[in-house]
Write a protein that holds these residues in place. Structure first.
Motif, PDB file in Angstrom:
ATOM      1  N   LEU A 148      16.595  -3.721   2.453  1.00 41.98           N
ATOM      2  CA  LEU A 148      16.567  -3.345   3.861  1.00 41.98           C
ATOM      3  C   LEU A 148      17.970  -3.466   4.429  1.00 41.98           C
ATOM      4  N   ASN A 149      18.326  -2.532   5.317  1.00 40.41           N
ATOM      5  CA  ASN A 149      19.587  -2.617   6.065  1.00 40.41           C
ATOM      6  C   ASN A 149      19.271  -2.307   7.514  1.00 40.41           C
ATOM      7  N   ILE A 150      19.176  -3.352   8.336  1.00 37.68           N
ATOM      8  CA  ILE A 150      18.760  -3.159   9.724  1.00 37.68           C
ATOM      9  C   ILE A 150      19.883  -3.620  10.649  1.00 37.68           C
ATOM     10  N   ASN A 151      20.288  -2.707  11.539  1.00 37.73           N
ATOM     11  CA  ASN A 151      21.388  -3.009  12.454  1.00 37.73           C
ATOM     12  C   ASN A 151      20.902  -3.741  13.689  1.00 37.73           C
ATOM     13  N   TYR A 152      21.837  -4.313  14.440  1.00 38.00           N
ATOM     14  CA  TYR A 152      21.507  -4.951  15.708  1.00 38.00           C
ATOM     15  C   TYR A 152      20.886  -3.953  16.662  1.00 38.00           C
ATOM     16  N   GLY A 153      19.849  -4.374  17.355  1.00 39.38           N
ATOM     17  CA  GLY A 153      19.234  -3.545  18.372  1.00 39.38           C
ATOM     18  C   GLY A 153      18.319  -2.475  17.820  1.00 39.38           C
ATOM     19  N   GLU A 154      18.221  -2.406  16.510  1.00 39.91           N
ATOM     20  CA  GLU A 154      17.400  -1.375  15.896  1.00 39.91           C
ATOM     21  C   GLU A 154      15.933  -1.796  15.892  1.00 39.91           C
ATOM     22  N   VAL A 155      15.058  -0.855  16.221  1.00 41.93           N
ATOM     23  CA  VAL A 155      13.623  -1.095  16.078  1.00 41.93           C
ATOM     24  C   VAL A 155      13.218  -0.478  14.749  1.00 41.93           C
ATOM     25  N   TYR A 156      12.658  -1.282  13.876  1.00 42.58           N
ATOM     26  CA  TYR A 156      12.434  -0.852  12.509  1.00 42.58           C
ATOM     27  C   TYR A 156      10.949  -0.951  12.195  1.00 42.58           C
ATOM     28  N   GLY A 157      10.358   0.105  11.726  1.00 43.32           N
ATOM     29  CA  GLY A 157       8.925   0.100  11.443  1.00 43.32           C
ATOM     30  C   GLY A 157       8.641   0.188   9.967  1.00 43.32           C
ATOM     31  N   LEU A 158       7.570  -0.502   9.546  1.00 45.02           N
ATOM     32  CA  LEU A 158       7.084  -0.375   8.173  1.00 45.02           C
ATOM     33  C   LEU A 158       5.744   0.338   8.235  1.00 45.02           C
ATOM     34  N   ILE A 159       5.644   1.433   7.528  1.00 47.00           N
ATOM     35  CA  ILE A 159       4.392   2.190   7.528  1.00 47.00           C
ATOM     36  C   ILE A 159       3.881   2.251   6.098  1.00 47.00           C
ATOM     37  N   GLY A 160       2.602   1.978   5.917  1.00 47.32           N
ATOM     38  CA  GLY A 160       2.039   2.067   4.577  1.00 47.32           C
ATOM     39  C   GLY A 160       0.569   1.714   4.605  1.00 47.32           C
ATOM     40  N   PRO A 161      -0.164   2.106   3.588  1.00 49.96           N
ATOM     41  CA  PRO A 161      -1.607   1.833   3.546  1.00 49.96           C
ATOM     42  C   PRO A 161      -1.893   0.338   3.414  1.00 49.96           C
ATOM     43  N   ASN A 162      -3.136  -0.047   3.613  1.00 47.82           N
ATOM     44  CA  ASN A 162      -3.557  -1.439   3.418  1.00 47.82           C
ATOM     45  C   ASN A 162      -3.132  -1.894   2.036  1.00 47.82           C
ATOM     46  N   GLY A 163      -2.556  -3.074   1.986  1.00 49.94           N
ATOM     47  CA  GLY A 163      -2.171  -3.632   0.696  1.00 49.94           C
ATOM     48  C   GLY A 163      -0.813  -3.180   0.205  1.00 49.94           C
ATOM     49  N   ALA A 164      -0.091  -2.414   1.028  1.00 46.56           N
ATOM     50  CA  ALA A 164       1.207  -1.903   0.594  1.00 46.56           C
ATOM     51  C   ALA A 164       2.267  -3.000   0.510  1.00 46.56           C
ATOM     52  N   GLY A 165       2.025  -4.116   1.217  1.00 46.69           N
ATOM     53  CA  GLY A 165       2.989  -5.219   1.169  1.00 46.69           C
ATOM     54  C   GLY A 165       3.750  -5.443   2.466  1.00 46.69           C
ATOM     55  N   LYS A 166       3.316  -4.781   3.538  1.00 44.47           N
ATOM     56  CA  LYS A 166       4.021  -4.894   4.820  1.00 44.47           C
ATOM     57  C   LYS A 166       4.012  -6.336   5.338  1.00 44.47           C
ATOM     58  N   THR A 167       2.826  -6.923   5.391  1.00 44.03           N
ATOM     59  CA  THR A 167       2.715  -8.290   5.920  1.00 44.03           C
ATOM     60  C   THR A 167       3.474  -9.278   5.048  1.00 44.03           C
ATOM     61  N   THR A 168       3.369  -9.112   3.746  1.00 45.16           N
ATOM     62  CA  THR A 168       4.078 -10.024   2.832  1.00 45.16           C
ATOM     63  C   THR A 168       5.581  -9.936   3.050  1.00 45.16           C
ATOM     64  N   LEU A 169       6.082  -8.719   3.242  1.00 44.68           N
ATOM     65  CA  LEU A 169       7.519  -8.547   3.488  1.00 44.68           C
ATOM     66  C   LEU A 169       7.940  -9.238   4.785  1.00 44.68           C
ATOM     67  N   ILE A 170       7.149  -9.026   5.828  1.00 42.11           N
ATOM     68  CA  ILE A 170       7.505  -9.629   7.120  1.00 42.11           C
ATOM     69  C   ILE A 170       7.390 -11.152   7.051  1.00 42.11           C
ATOM     70  N   ARG A 171       6.388 -11.644   6.339  1.00 44.12           N
ATOM     71  CA  ARG A 171       6.251 -13.104   6.201  1.00 44.12           C
ATOM     72  C   ARG A 171       7.441 -13.704   5.435  1.00 44.12           C
ATOM     73  N   MET A 172       7.978 -12.967   4.499  1.00 43.94           N
ATOM     74  CA  MET A 172       9.176 -13.471   3.809  1.00 43.94           C
ATOM     75  C   MET A 172      10.370 -13.490   4.765  1.00 43.94           C
ATOM     76  N   LEU A 173      10.489 -12.443   5.612  1.00 43.74           N
ATOM     77  CA  LEU A 173      11.587 -12.427   6.587  1.00 43.74           C
ATOM     78  C   LEU A 173      11.434 -13.559   7.598  1.00 43.74           C
ATOM     79  N   ALA A 174      10.182 -13.920   7.895  1.00 46.06           N
ATOM     80  CA  ALA A 174       9.934 -14.995   8.865  1.00 46.06           C
ATOM     81  C   ALA A 174       9.982 -16.370   8.214  1.00 46.06           C
ATOM     82  N   ALA A 175      10.348 -16.425   6.953  1.00 48.20           N
ATOM     83  CA  ALA A 175      10.540 -17.686   6.226  1.00 48.20           C
ATOM     84  C   ALA A 175       9.250 -18.468   6.043  1.00 48.20           C
TER      85      ALA A 175
END
Ligand SMILES: Nc1ncnc2c1ncn2[C@@H]1O[C@H](COP(=O)(O)OP(=O)(O)O)[C@@H](O)[C@H]1O
Ligand SMILES: [Mg+2]
Length: 168
Positions: A26-53
């Motif tokens: 991932l490469n996300i700049n300051y002020g950027e709104v970044y969306g993850l789109i994908g079907p159930n089970g794609a790994g969106k929540t797991t990715l965000i939980r890793m970013l949230a430590a």
């Protein structure tokens, strides 16, 4: 040293048999709104939980403003800048709106007078100032969602957390 707000390199999460996140850069700049789109089970929540430590990556690296998030040790300086709103938005029903927000503001180590100012800011943002002395149990569902959002953005752009942003 990077100028990105969030950067990941080869970020992966392997549960027992399930590869939930597969080498994400991932490469996300300051002020950027970044969306993850994908079907159930794609790994969106797991990715965000890793970013949230709150979920440890199996492999890969996470950087905030170029500073590496170390899953194996406390990151108080980084974590006080993170806000995470899970989709089930847990709340404490027997607290008032103000006491709930103040509790989290204290966890973010915000001190007075910054703390109260910040609480009014986030309450104004979600238009809940008139409800600040109400018990959470008496709020409508939409108001509870807005209160959860207010709690999540407590660390964002508050005076005491501004230091993480690079000065230009
Ligand atoms: N704690 C866990 N233990 C084992 N497997 C998990 C766990 N959390 C998520 N998974 C699996 O990882 C995959 C990705 O899940 P998740 O990140 O919740 O997807 P999404 O949020 O995109 O719907 C799914 O196959 C899910 O079953
Ligand atoms: Mg999910």
């Amino acid at each position: 040293m990077t100028d990105l707000a969030i950067e990941t390199r080869d970020l992966s999460k392997q549960f027992d048999r399930q590869l939930a996140v597969n080498e994400v850069d991932l490469n996300i700049n300051y002020g950027e709104v970044y969306g993850l789109i994908g079907p159930n089970g794609a790994g969106k929540t797991t990715l965000i939980r890793m970013l949230a430590a709150i979920e440890e990556p199996t492999t890969g690296e996470i950087y905030f403003n170029g500073e590496r998030l170390r899953p194996d040790r406390p990151n108080p300086n980084l974590q006080r800048h993170l806000g995470y709103l899970p989709d089930d938005f847990p709340l404490y029903d027997d607290l008032t709106v103000w006491d709930y927000l103040e509790y989290f503001a204290r966890l973010y180590h915000l001190r007075e007078p910054t703390r109260s100012r910040r609480l009014f800011d986030v309450l104004e943002l979600v238009q809940l100032v008139p409800k600040r002395n109400s018990l959470i149990s008496t709020l409508s569902r939409g108001m509870k969602q807005r209160l959860s959002l207010a709690r999540t953005v407590i660390p964002a752009s508050s005076t005491e957390s501004a230091s993480l942003k690079p000065s230009r």
